[in-house]
Structure formats: structure tokens, C-alpha cells
Design an enzyme around this catalytic site. Structure first.
Site, PDB file in Angstrom:
ATOM      1  N   HIS A 165      17.228 -57.680  31.015  1.00 34.45           N
ATOM      2  CA  HIS A 165      15.907 -57.269  30.524  1.00 34.45           C
ATOM      3  C   HIS A 165      14.928 -56.989  31.655  1.00 34.45           C
ATOM      4  CE1 HIS A 165      16.781 -59.160  26.310  1.00 34.45           C
ATOM      5  NE2 HIS A 165      17.382 -58.011  26.498  1.00 34.45           N
ATOM      6  N   PRO A 217      19.267 -76.940  22.391  1.00 35.76           N
ATOM      7  CA  PRO A 217      18.899 -78.099  21.563  1.00 35.76           C
ATOM      8  C   PRO A 217      18.931 -77.782  20.076  1.00 35.76           C
ATOM      9  CG  PRO A 217      17.030 -77.407  22.958  1.00 35.76           C
ATOM     10  CD  PRO A 217      18.153 -76.452  23.214  1.00 35.76           C
ATOM     11  N   GLU A 218      18.849 -76.476  19.733  1.00 38.92           N
ATOM     12  CA  GLU A 218      18.777 -76.072  18.319  1.00 38.92           C
ATOM     13  C   GLU A 218      20.053 -75.347  17.904  1.00 38.92           C
ATOM     14  OE1 GLU A 218      15.953 -76.670  16.672  1.00 38.92           O
ATOM     15  OE2 GLU A 218      14.692 -77.209  18.402  1.00 38.92           O
TER      16      GLU A 218
HETATM   17  N1  APR Z   1      17.187 -75.853  27.042  1.00 36.56           N
HETATM   18  C1  APR Z   1      18.004 -74.977  26.409  1.00 36.56           C
HETATM   19  N2  APR Z   1      17.596 -74.197  25.397  1.00 36.56           N
HETATM   20  C2  APR Z   1      16.317 -74.284  25.016  1.00 36.56           C
HETATM   21  C3  APR Z   1      15.397 -75.160  25.638  1.00 36.56           C
HETATM   22  C4  APR Z   1      15.890 -75.977  26.688  1.00 36.56           C
HETATM   23  N3  APR Z   1      15.093 -76.828  27.322  1.00 36.56           N
HETATM   24  N4  APR Z   1      14.189 -75.010  25.031  1.00 36.56           N
HETATM   25  C5  APR Z   1      14.352 -74.065  24.088  1.00 36.56           C
HETATM   26  N5  APR Z   1      15.635 -73.624  24.072  1.00 36.56           N
HETATM   27  C6  APR Z   1      16.227 -72.603  23.228  1.00 36.56           C
HETATM   28  C7  APR Z   1      15.610 -72.429  21.863  1.00 36.56           C
HETATM   29  O1  APR Z   1      16.196 -73.340  20.937  1.00 36.56           O
HETATM   30  C8  APR Z   1      15.942 -70.983  21.560  1.00 36.56           C
HETATM   31  O2  APR Z   1      17.209 -70.883  20.917  1.00 36.56           O
HETATM   32  O3  APR Z   1      16.014 -71.374  23.881  1.00 36.56           O
HETATM   33  C9  APR Z   1      16.024 -70.323  22.931  1.00 36.56           C
HETATM   34  C10 APR Z   1      14.885 -69.393  23.270  1.00 36.56           C
HETATM   35  O4  APR Z   1      14.927 -68.313  22.413  1.00 36.56           O
HETATM   36  P1  APR Z   1      14.059 -66.996  22.674  1.00 36.56           P
HETATM   37  O5  APR Z   1      12.645 -67.378  22.971  1.00 36.56           O
HETATM   38  O6  APR Z   1      14.354 -66.094  21.548  1.00 36.56           O
HETATM   39  O7  APR Z   1      14.625 -66.447  24.039  1.00 36.56           O
HETATM   40  P2  APR Z   1      15.824 -65.451  24.318  1.00 36.56           P
HETATM   41  O8  APR Z   1      16.994 -65.748  23.461  1.00 36.56           O
HETATM   42  O9  APR Z   1      15.978 -65.415  25.793  1.00 36.56           O
HETATM   43  O10 APR Z   1      15.167 -64.088  23.848  1.00 36.56           O
HETATM   44  C11 APR Z   1      15.839 -62.918  24.125  1.00 36.56           C
HETATM   45  O11 APR Z   1      13.966 -61.539  23.538  1.00 36.56           O
HETATM   46  O12 APR Z   1      11.789 -61.987  23.635  1.00 36.56           O
HETATM   47  C12 APR Z   1      12.745 -61.129  24.087  1.00 36.56           C
HETATM   48  O13 APR Z   1      13.181 -59.916  26.053  1.00 36.56           O
HETATM   49  C13 APR Z   1      12.862 -61.208  25.571  1.00 36.56           C
HETATM   50  O14 APR Z   1      14.713 -61.829  26.973  1.00 36.56           O
HETATM   51  C14 APR Z   1      14.034 -62.137  25.774  1.00 36.56           C
HETATM   52  C15 APR Z   1      14.879 -61.837  24.560  1.00 36.56           C
END
Ligand code: APR
Length: 266
Positions: free
Chosen positions: A121, A223-224
Site C-alpha cells: 500500500h 487478538p480478534e
Molecule cells: N497485534 C496484532 N493484531 C492487532 C493488534 C495487535 N496489537 N491490535 C489490533 N490488531 C488487529 C485487529 O484485530 C484487526 O484485525 O489488527 C487488525 C487491524 O485491521 P485494519 O485496521 O483493518 O488494518 P489492515 O488489515 O492492515 O487494513 C488493511 O486497509 O485501511 C486500509 O490501506 C489501509 O493497509 C490498510 C488496509
């Protein structure tokens, strides 16, 4: 002895010869970088991250969107890599065929010692012209001032159009070379470790699916629950900065020792 799931995942990691580590926003959460699904704070709290990260938002209000990315860039520069980032670098040092594919636009993997992450990204640190795509110079340094609010974007040195963040916005195509590298790595790995991603944003979310479909084992750290639970052989439910060091430790012993053992580690 650690948790049985950690032991199972550690055995899979120890046996693997071609590893892909696939990371999302949760990877950097414990460094204080908010995920996309967290509410924004401070001056930005009345905005929705997912609405700001679009070409339409930039066209409608370039200063608002540029200011938000400058604020994010600054937040990342203040943040430090966490123990999870360092554990990923330790996996790379231990398994030379590891490919790190990240959806994150921060540079915390690099600062933890990962040599060459595939940035699906884009990056907060690679702005370019919104019209001619000419890379912008980046005068980002230590004395860089934080921003809080709209900031007019700089102009392209070549064509004078607005400079835009070098990230992939919702609705935009992923950089071809990065996507190809990620698909190639996912297609040929025997183990994929997915960390801190919701698995909801496509096409990036295809990467672990591709690996699983072609027979790779998938370990998930989150965690989820996520839609990737179904393709994961082992689900390690916990935060990356705790789970990943425990995984590396269970596989190979003290993580701090691991990078020193690898040939060519700087
Ligand atoms: N350790 C591991 N996972 C975690 C933690 C942690 N400490 N805290 C939160 N999470 C998890 C959440 O449970 C969730 O599933 O990280 C995930 C974050 O999800 P998103 O915010 O959707 O991030 P991501 O999957 O990277 O999003 C993909 O979408 O917003 C756009 O371009 C942006 O790169 C991003 C893409």
C-alpha cells in the site's frame, strides 16, 4: 514450555523453508500507530480515516488530506518499532527465503532490521506528483515540525501540480511490482504468517488466501477473530508484540541471539 498453539506454530516455523510474513495495521498498534479501524484522536477525531484515504477526498480538499498524512507521517517518526517487528526481522535472519509483505505505510519494519519489505500500500515517505507521478523530494528530518490540521501540499518541481502521498487509497490499484512480488512469494512459500490484519481489504487480503489455496500452512497472529481464521492452521490470539517474540523464542530460543547467527547480518 509455552502455550500448545505456540508450540505447534513454532514447530511449523522451524520446519519451514520458504516463509512469507504478511502484516497489517495491528503489527504497529503497540508502537502507538493507530489502526484504520481505531477512532481518530485530537483534531482529527471528527474525520473518518477511511473517508480521508480516497482520491475523491484529496481532489475535494488537498490541504485536508495532505495535512492528515503529514500528521500521520510525523506520528510514525515519533514511534518506535516494537518487539513484534524485531521478531519478524529475526525470522528473516533465521530463514533466508523469507519475504515480508506489508500493508503498512510506516517504516517500522525497516527500522527493526527488515531489509526489503514489499509495501503493498505504498509508503508515507514516498510522496509523488498527483499529475505526472514524478517523485517529490523529501526534506524529512529530525527537526521536522508536527502538523495539526490542513496543510497545502507542495507543488511538483516538474509540472507544478499538487504533490500527493505515496500511498494506495481506497479504490486505487496496488503498485504492480509490489503486487506481483507478493503473489509470487505467496504462491511459492510453504508457510505464511499473517499478523495484525483484518483480512477485509482486497486485493491485499488475497495474499494469505493464495498461499493457503496452493498448499502453504498459515499461522495467524491477531487478538480478534478475522475472516482468515478459516484458512489458518494455527490461530495465535494475542497482540503481535507479545505473540511473535514468544513464537520465535519457542522455535529457536532467545530472539536476541537470532540475528547475530545469520550470515551477512549488518
Ligand atoms: N497485534 C496484532 N493484531 C492487532 C493488534 C495487535 N496489537 N491490535 C489490533 N490488531 C488487529 C485487529 O484485530 C484487526 O484485525 O489488527 C487488525 C487491524 O485491521 P485494519 O485496521 O483493518 O488494518 P489492515 O488489515 O492492515 O487494513 C488493511 O486497509 O485501511 C486500509 O490501506 C489501509 O493497509 C490498510 C488496509
Amino acid at each position: 514450555m509455552g502455550h500448545p498453539a505456540t508450540q505447534e506454530a513454532a514447530a511449523l516455523l522451524d520446519q519451514a523453508e520458504r516463509v512469507v510474513v504478511f502484516t497489517g495495521a495491528g503489527m504497529s498498534a503497540e508502537s502507538g500507530v493507530p489502526t484504520f479501524r481505531d477512532a481518530l484522536t485530537g483534531l482529527w477525531q471528527r474525520f473518518d480515516a477511511q473517508a480521508l484515504a480516497t482520491p475523491e477526498a484529496f481532489r475535494a480538499d488537498p490541504a485536508l488530506v495532505w495535512g492528515w498524512y503529514e500528521w500521520r507521517r510525523h506520528a510514525v517518526q515519533q514511534a518506535q518499532p516494537n518487539a513484534g517487528h524485531r521478531a519478524v526481522a529475526a525470522i528473516e535472519a533465521r530463514v533466508p527465503n523469507t519475504v515480508l509483505v506489508t500493508q503498512n505505510v510506516d517504516d517500522l519494519h525497516e527500522r527493526a532490521g527488515s531489509a526489503n519489505p514489499v509495501h503493498l500500500h505504498g509508503s508515507l515517505f514516498a510522496p509523488r506528483c498527483s499529475a505526472c507521478a514524478h517523485p517529490a523530494s523529501t526534506p524529512y528530518g529530525e527537526a521536522d515540525e508536527p502538523t495539526d490540521g490542513p496543510v497545502p501540499p507542495p507543488r511538483c518541481a516538474r509540472c507544478a501540480a499538487d504533490i500527493r502521498p505515496g500511498v494506495v487509497w481506497f479504490g486505487e490499484a496496488l503498485p504492480t511490482a509490489a503486487l506481483e512480488a507478493a503473489v509470487e512469494a505467496a504462491s511459492s512459500c510453504d508457510l505464511l504468517v499473517t499478523v495484525g490484519t483484518s483480512g477485509l481489504v482486497y486485493p491485499a487480503a488475497e495474499i494469505p488466501q493464495v498461499a493457503a489455496r496452493l498448499g502453504a500452512t498459515v499461522i495467524q497472529v491477531n487478538p480478534e477473530e478475522t475472516p482468515l481464521d478459516r484458512v489458518a492452521t494455527v490461530n495465535l490470539r494475542g497482540p503481535a508484540a507479545r505473540v511473535l517474540p514468544a513464537l520465535v523464542e519457542a522455535a529457536w530460543g532467545d530472539t536476541d541471539q537470532v540475528p547475530d547467527e545469520s550470515p551477512g547480518d549488518a
